[in-house]
Write a protein that holds these residues in place. Structure first.
Motif, PDB file in Angstrom:
ATOM      1  N   VAL A   1       0.849  -1.185   0.000  1.00 10.17           N
ATOM      2  CA  VAL A   1       0.000   0.000   0.000  1.00 10.17           C
ATOM      3  C   VAL A   1       0.889   1.240   0.000  1.00 10.17           C
ATOM      4  CG1 VAL A   1      -1.685   1.328   1.337  1.00 10.17           C
ATOM      5  CG2 VAL A   1      -1.808  -1.165   1.314  1.00 10.17           C
ATOM      6  N   PHE A   2       0.569   2.179  -0.868  1.00 12.28           N
ATOM      7  CA  PHE A   2       1.299   3.447  -0.897  1.00 12.28           C
ATOM      8  C   PHE A   2       0.309   4.592  -0.792  1.00 12.28           C
ATOM      9  CE2 PHE A   2       3.713   0.323  -3.160  1.00 12.28           C
ATOM     10  CZ  PHE A   2       5.012   0.522  -2.732  1.00 12.28           C
ATOM     11  N   ILE A   3       0.627   5.575   0.045  1.00 10.17           N
ATOM     12  CA  ILE A   3      -0.164   6.800   0.090  1.00 10.17           C
ATOM     13  C   ILE A   3       0.771   7.920  -0.330  1.00 10.17           C
ATOM     14  CG2 ILE A   3      -1.405   8.431   1.562  1.00 10.17           C
ATOM     15  CD1 ILE A   3      -2.221   6.056   3.316  1.00 10.17           C
ATOM     16  N   GLY A   4       0.356   8.688  -1.324  1.00  7.29           N
ATOM     17  CA  GLY A   4       1.259   9.738  -1.779  1.00  7.29           C
ATOM     18  C   GLY A   4       0.622  10.673  -2.774  1.00  7.29           C
ATOM     19  N   ARG A   5       1.489  11.464  -3.347  1.00  5.87           N
ATOM     20  CA  ARG A   5       1.053  12.528  -4.247  1.00  5.87           C
ATOM     21  C   ARG A   5       1.477  12.166  -5.668  1.00  5.87           C
ATOM     22  NH1 ARG A   5       2.284  16.647  -0.982  1.00  5.87           N
ATOM     23  NH2 ARG A   5       0.199  17.415  -0.645  1.00  5.87           N
ATOM     24  N   ASP A   6       0.559  12.286  -6.602  1.00 10.17           N
ATOM     25  CA  ASP A   6       0.847  12.042  -8.020  1.00 10.17           C
ATOM     26  C   ASP A   6       1.542  10.700  -8.247  1.00 10.17           C
ATOM     27  OD1 ASP A   6      -0.169  14.594  -8.570  1.00 10.17           O
ATOM     28  OD2 ASP A   6       1.786  15.510  -8.186  1.00 10.17           O
ATOM     29  N   LEU A   7       1.057   9.681  -7.585  1.00 10.28           N
ATOM     30  CA  LEU A   7       1.685   8.370  -7.753  1.00 10.28           C
ATOM     31  C   LEU A   7       1.293   7.784  -9.106  1.00 10.28           C
ATOM     32  CD1 LEU A   7       1.104   6.821  -4.209  1.00 10.28           C
ATOM     33  CD2 LEU A   7       3.134   8.002  -5.072  1.00 10.28           C
ATOM     34  N   ASN A   8       2.223   7.126  -9.751  1.00 11.57           N
ATOM     35  CA  ASN A   8       1.949   6.455 -11.015  1.00 11.57           C
ATOM     36  C   ASN A   8       1.421   5.061 -10.704  1.00 11.57           C
ATOM     37  OD1 ASN A   8       1.953   5.122 -13.450  1.00 11.57           O
ATOM     38  ND2 ASN A   8       3.882   6.053 -14.148  1.00 11.57           N
ATOM     39  N   GLU A   9       0.120   4.977 -10.603  1.00 12.05           N
ATOM     40  CA  GLU A   9      -0.489   3.738 -10.150  1.00 12.05           C
ATOM     41  C   GLU A   9      -0.178   2.565 -11.079  1.00 12.05           C
ATOM     42  OE1 GLU A   9      -4.690   3.830  -9.412  1.00 12.05           O
ATOM     43  OE2 GLU A   9      -4.695   1.693  -8.890  1.00 12.05           O
ATOM     44  N   LYS A  10      -0.223   2.843 -12.356  1.00  7.97           N
ATOM     45  CA  LYS A  10       0.019   1.783 -13.342  1.00  7.97           C
ATOM     46  C   LYS A  10       1.431   1.207 -13.173  1.00  7.97           C
ATOM     47  CE  LYS A  10      -0.424   1.005 -18.334  1.00  7.97           C
ATOM     48  NZ  LYS A  10       0.967   1.016 -18.836  1.00  7.97           N
ATOM     49  N   ALA A  11       2.397   2.087 -13.034  1.00  7.65           N
ATOM     50  CA  ALA A  11       3.785   1.642 -12.898  1.00  7.65           C
ATOM     51  C   ALA A  11       3.985   0.862 -11.599  1.00  7.65           C
ATOM     52  CB  ALA A  11       4.730   2.839 -12.951  1.00  7.65           C
ATOM     53  N   ILE A  12       3.367   1.350 -10.515  1.00  7.18           N
ATOM     54  CA  ILE A  12       3.497   0.654  -9.238  1.00  7.18           C
ATOM     55  C   ILE A  12       2.872  -0.732  -9.339  1.00  7.18           C
ATOM     56  CG2 ILE A  12       2.718   0.644  -6.829  1.00  7.18           C
ATOM     57  CD1 ILE A  12       3.007   3.719  -6.853  1.00  7.18           C
ATOM     58  N   ARG A  13       1.682  -0.775  -9.924  1.00 10.80           N
ATOM     59  CA  ARG A  13       0.960  -2.045 -10.066  1.00 10.80           C
ATOM     60  C   ARG A  13       1.777  -3.046 -10.875  1.00 10.80           C
ATOM     61  NH1 ARG A  13      -3.729  -3.265  -9.036  1.00 10.80           N
ATOM     62  NH2 ARG A  13      -4.203  -1.096  -8.562  1.00 10.80           N
ATOM     63  N   GLU A  14       2.227  -2.594 -12.032  1.00  4.97           N
ATOM     64  CA  GLU A  14       2.971  -3.501 -12.911  1.00  4.97           C
ATOM     65  C   GLU A  14       4.301  -3.917 -12.274  1.00  4.97           C
ATOM     66  OE1 GLU A  14       3.139  -1.349 -16.572  1.00  4.97           O
ATOM     67  OE2 GLU A  14       1.052  -1.844 -17.090  1.00  4.97           O
ATOM     68  N   GLY A  15       4.923  -2.950 -11.592  1.00  8.53           N
ATOM     69  CA  GLY A  15       6.197  -3.238 -10.935  1.00  8.53           C
ATOM     70  C   GLY A  15       6.050  -4.309  -9.875  1.00  8.53           C
ATOM     71  N   PHE A  16       4.996  -4.182  -9.062  1.00 12.26           N
ATOM     72  CA  PHE A  16       4.812  -5.158  -7.990  1.00 12.26           C
ATOM     73  C   PHE A  16       4.405  -6.519  -8.554  1.00 12.26           C
ATOM     74  CE2 PHE A  16       2.141  -7.020  -4.488  1.00 12.26           C
ATOM     75  CZ  PHE A  16       3.207  -7.342  -3.667  1.00 12.26           C
ATOM     76  N   LEU A  17       3.487  -6.495  -9.519  1.00 17.50           N
ATOM     77  CA  LEU A  17       3.032  -7.766 -10.088  1.00 17.50           C
ATOM     78  C   LEU A  17       4.192  -8.535 -10.733  1.00 17.50           C
ATOM     79  CD1 LEU A  17      -0.444  -6.732 -11.603  1.00 17.50           C
ATOM     80  CD2 LEU A  17       0.019  -7.966  -9.463  1.00 17.50           C
ATOM     81  N   ALA A  18       5.179  -7.797 -11.244  1.00 21.53           N
ATOM     82  CA  ALA A  18       6.337  -8.442 -11.870  1.00 21.53           C
ATOM     83  C   ALA A  18       7.249  -9.117 -10.842  1.00 21.53           C
ATOM     84  CB  ALA A  18       7.127  -7.411 -12.675  1.00 21.53           C
ATOM     85  N   CYS A  19       7.001  -8.827  -9.550  1.00 16.42           N
ATOM     86  CA  CYS A  19       7.813  -9.448  -8.487  1.00 16.42           C
ATOM     87  C   CYS A  19       7.273 -10.817  -8.070  1.00 16.42           C
ATOM     88  CB  CYS A  19       7.863  -8.552  -7.255  1.00 16.42           C
ATOM     89  SG  CYS A  19       8.654  -6.968  -7.538  1.00 16.42           S
ATOM     90  N   ALA A  20       6.147 -11.213  -8.646  1.00 14.26           N
ATOM     91  CA  ALA A  20       5.532 -12.487  -8.264  1.00 14.26           C
ATOM     92  C   ALA A  20       6.530 -13.631  -8.422  1.00 14.26           C
ATOM     93  CB  ALA A  20       4.292 -12.739  -9.122  1.00 14.26           C
ATOM     94  N   ALA A  21       6.499 -14.538  -7.441  1.00 13.26           N
ATOM     95  CA  ALA A  21       7.456 -15.655  -7.475  1.00 13.26           C
ATOM     96  C   ALA A  21       6.998 -16.685  -8.508  1.00 13.26           C
ATOM     97  CB  ALA A  21       7.552 -16.295  -6.102  1.00 13.26           C
TER      98      ALA A  21
END
Ligand SMILES: [Zn+2]
Lengths: 320, 371
Positions: free
Chosen positions: A300-320
């Motif tokens: 979970v991230f709380i912030g200003r002008d977060l790039n949701e798409k990039a965060i989502r894709e970045g985290f999903l790419a960490c899947a084992a």
């Protein structure tokens, strides 16, 4: 070594009722002694032995980064208070209405002497039910205080209609869906809801948010402040996840106010739990997964002008 | 900074220090482990020569008033100790002593009651100055009888004739130190230090360096001003002949104790798991030179105090241990073995260097008399 002294940070925009809450805490018959660090002297109406005036000196750390700031006056005051250990049980830091809570919070992680002796318990924000919606439009400080909070006291509810109250709470939720919100009049709230929350303790992150793992995907919208949460229905690869979270908080640190997460690593019987403020991360394995419990991972991230798409894709790419 | 390390964390926390240009960088490294075991275990002992003093509260400062040791305490008291007798005074009633300094005649203390008090060897104590609602956590005495204290951004200096002057610095004054000669005060603060002649109308001299400066000290030959910094480093300015900068870094924690050797050639500092002693004998200061590291132990040095007339350094640690170290051959003498929860917080030699008084966070204290 004795236990670390808990520190509660009290924020809130001007006139929301911070001083009312502070006086309530100090007068309640709890048998505890508080050292209080205030920014404006004379506001506290009652006699408290240890009241210290602070100047809110925000110092940049010498690393050239705009978000890596600490409260210099707080470091100095805490150093002095530690010479009177045993005279008080906890510390309350009241900030000015225009203060950003981040430098206060970061002081507890960036200064070794402070983190050796004190621990940040929670950021408590008092909000005015009648005026908060307006302030969220015109005062970035008010938005920061809501986004940063662990506990939000939505005060002066007697001055608004039930519909208006729901509306303002929805606005709070749009910015920070993870804080505990209490609706109050005259800040009347059991002190236990405000103090000793252990909101920054890794082992309390699960306890504090019982819906944390079960909750579905969050997607709220404020104009510029938002929360982004991403879940993986399984484990993540630490070799991918650690560099990703490190890089994200380093690059996006100034925009990320708070972050939290509970993730599962393969062959690790415990959860990996982390929380952070801007660029500072604190993480550890914590609490075993129960037998048969589904291993899931969520950030979970709380912030200003977060790039949701990039965060989502970045985290999903960490899947084992 | 991170409490529990995990892979990748370093990059996040210790992102590259983008420091401004540094003319001289001196980095030292802690020697390999194993050296630590040489200390204390084998050191001959002076522990039998200590007279314990029950100070009863966190000792924040120690001063010597001729033959009397004065212990400034976190509970507001000053404990005078002489020949095994003690006498307690309420110098800051219902308050705490945050800082203290002594010139051999008087023990001046600053408290969280906003008062500067002075205690004499006769047991008299009185208020020297008062700043309502503020904490007095920095003060300095000059050899000539002047004193200075700070309350927030305002610095007050009172000369030997009682004339008081005030200077406001850009941010809270953290450290104060008088020049070894003349009526001039160094004030450390955020982004540098200020050098002020209180009785001269001229604009104070500003020594710039980005960051939060804590304590300040002046070399005995007045050529250097050195500050300790929030970023676990020392910063120095060479005043003569130019304004050369010195950056002394590599400390694992903040330096909160400095001590100059009697000949002015060495500056001993706390903040590492050894006393870090910088060479200042050349007019370049420690430029390009490595410091000496003495008393390497698996505990952080909390206080250092050079003997007033020989090259012997008293080194005190956060674990309560105290060593005497002779610079010539780095030989060590054990003064106090480690005591759990009794980190040393104050230490001072008497004028003749016959006795060393120390005080600890848990209220234990003592006086070593050299055989
Ligand atoms: Zn930063």
């Amino acid at each position: 070594m004795t236990d670390k002294i808990p520190v509660t940070v009290l924020t809130g925009y001007l006139g929301a009722g911070k001083t009312t809450l502070l006086n309530r805490i100090l007068t309640e018959p709890h048998g505890k002694k508080y050292a209080v660090i205030v920014n404006e002297f004379g506001e506290i109406g009652i006699d408290n032995e240890l009241v210290v005036g602070a100047d809110e000196e925000v110092f940049e750390m010498n690393n050239g980064c705009i978000c890596c700031t600490v409260r210099g006056d707080l470091i100095r005051i805490l150093d002095g208070l530690m010479k009177r250990k045993g005279k008080f049980d906890a510390i309350i830091v009241e900030t000015t209405g225009l203060a950003d809570p981040a430098p206060v919070a970061q002081t507890f992680f960036m200064d070794q002497d402070v983190s050796d002796t004190a621990r940040l318990d929670a950021v408590v924000t008092v909000a005015d039910a009648k005026w908060l919606s307006d302030r969220l439009k015109d005062a970035p400080e008010a938005k920061n205080q809501i986004a940063f909070a662990d506990v939000i006291i939505l005060n002066k509810i007697d001055l608004v209609t039930p519909e208006q109250l729901d509306e303002v709470e929805a606005r709070i939720r749009a910015i920070n869906p993870y804080a505990k919100v209490h609706r109050t009049q005259n800040c009347a709230i059991p002190i236990a809801e405000v103090l000793d929350r252990k909101a920054f303790d890794l082992d309390r992150i699960i306890e504090l948010e019982p819906d944390f793992l079960e909750e579905g995907h969050h997607h709220h919208h404020d104009e510029d402040m938002q929360s982004v949460s991403v879940a993986i229905d399984g484990e993540v690869d630490p070799e991918k996840f650690m560099p990703w979270i490190s890089n994200l908080t380093q690059v996006e640190g100034p925009n990320i106010l708070r972050c939290k997460g509970i993730v599962a690593f393969p062959n690790e019987p415990k959860r990996f739990v982390f929380q952070g403020v801007h660029m500072i991360l604190d993480g550890d394995v914590q609490g075993e997964w129960k037998p048969g419990e589904k291993h899931t991972s969520k950030v979970v991230f709380i912030g200003r002008d977060l790039n949701e798409k990039a965060i989502r894709e970045g985290f999903l790419a960490c899947a084992a | 900074m991170i409490r529990k390390a995990y892979p990748g964390a370093q990059e996040v926390l210790l992102h590259d220090l983008a420091l401004p240009f540094i003319p001289a960088t001196m980095l030292w490294r802690t020697p390999p482990e194993g050296i630590a075991s040489m200390s204390t275990g084998t050191a001959p002992s002076l522990t039998q020569s200590i007279a314990p003093v029950a100070a009863g509260a966190h000792v924040t400062a120690i001063g010597w008033l001729k033959g009397t040791a004065a212990f400034g305490l976190g509970d507001g008291g000053v404990l005078l100790a002489k020949d095994g007798e003690t006498h307690r005074l309420e110098a800051h009633p219902d308050a705490g002593i945050l800082v203290g300094a002594s010139d051999g005649e008087r023990f001046v203390t600053g408290g969280d009651d906003g008062r500067v008090a002075v205690t004499g060897p006769d047991g008299s104590t009185r208020t020297l100055a008062e700043a309502k609602g503020a904490w007095i956590d920095s003060l300095a005495l000059s050899a000539g009888g002047a004193f200075a204290y700070a309350s927030g951004k305002r610095v007050f200096a009172r000369d030997d004739k009682g004339r008081e002057k005030m200077l406001e610095v850009p941010s809270t004054a953290r450290g104060l130190a008088f020049a070894p000669k003349g009526y001039r005060l160094a004030i450390s603060h955020y982004n540098g230090a200020t050098l002020w002649f209180p009785n001269v109308e001229a604009k104070p001299e500003v020594l710039d360096w980005k960051g939060s400066h804590l304590d300040v000290t002046w070399s005995p030959d007045a050529r250097f001003v050195v500050t300790s910094m929030q970023e676990n480093a020392l910063h120095g300015w060479r005043l003569i002949p130019d304004k050369g900068h010195m950056r002394m870094s590599g400390y694992p924690s903040k330096t909160r104790s400095f001590s100059w050797s009697h000949d002015g050639k060495w500056l001993a500092t706390s903040g590492a798991e050894a006393a870090i002693i910088w060479p200042f004998e050349s007019k370049e200061g420690p430029m390009g030179k490595a410091p000496r590291e003495c008393g390497v132990r698996p505990a952080k040095v909390s206080r250092v105090a050079f003997h007033p007339n020989t090259l012997v350094l008293a080194v005190a640690y956060e674990d309560g241990c105290i060593l005497l170290i002779r610079l010539a051959d780095a030989s060590e003498l054990l003064v106090r073995a480690a005591v759990a929860g009794s980190g040393v917080t104050a230490m001072a030699w008497d004028k003749g260097g016959k006795r060393l008084a120390f005080g600890c966070e848990d209220g234990q204290a003592g006086i070593l008399t050299l055989p």
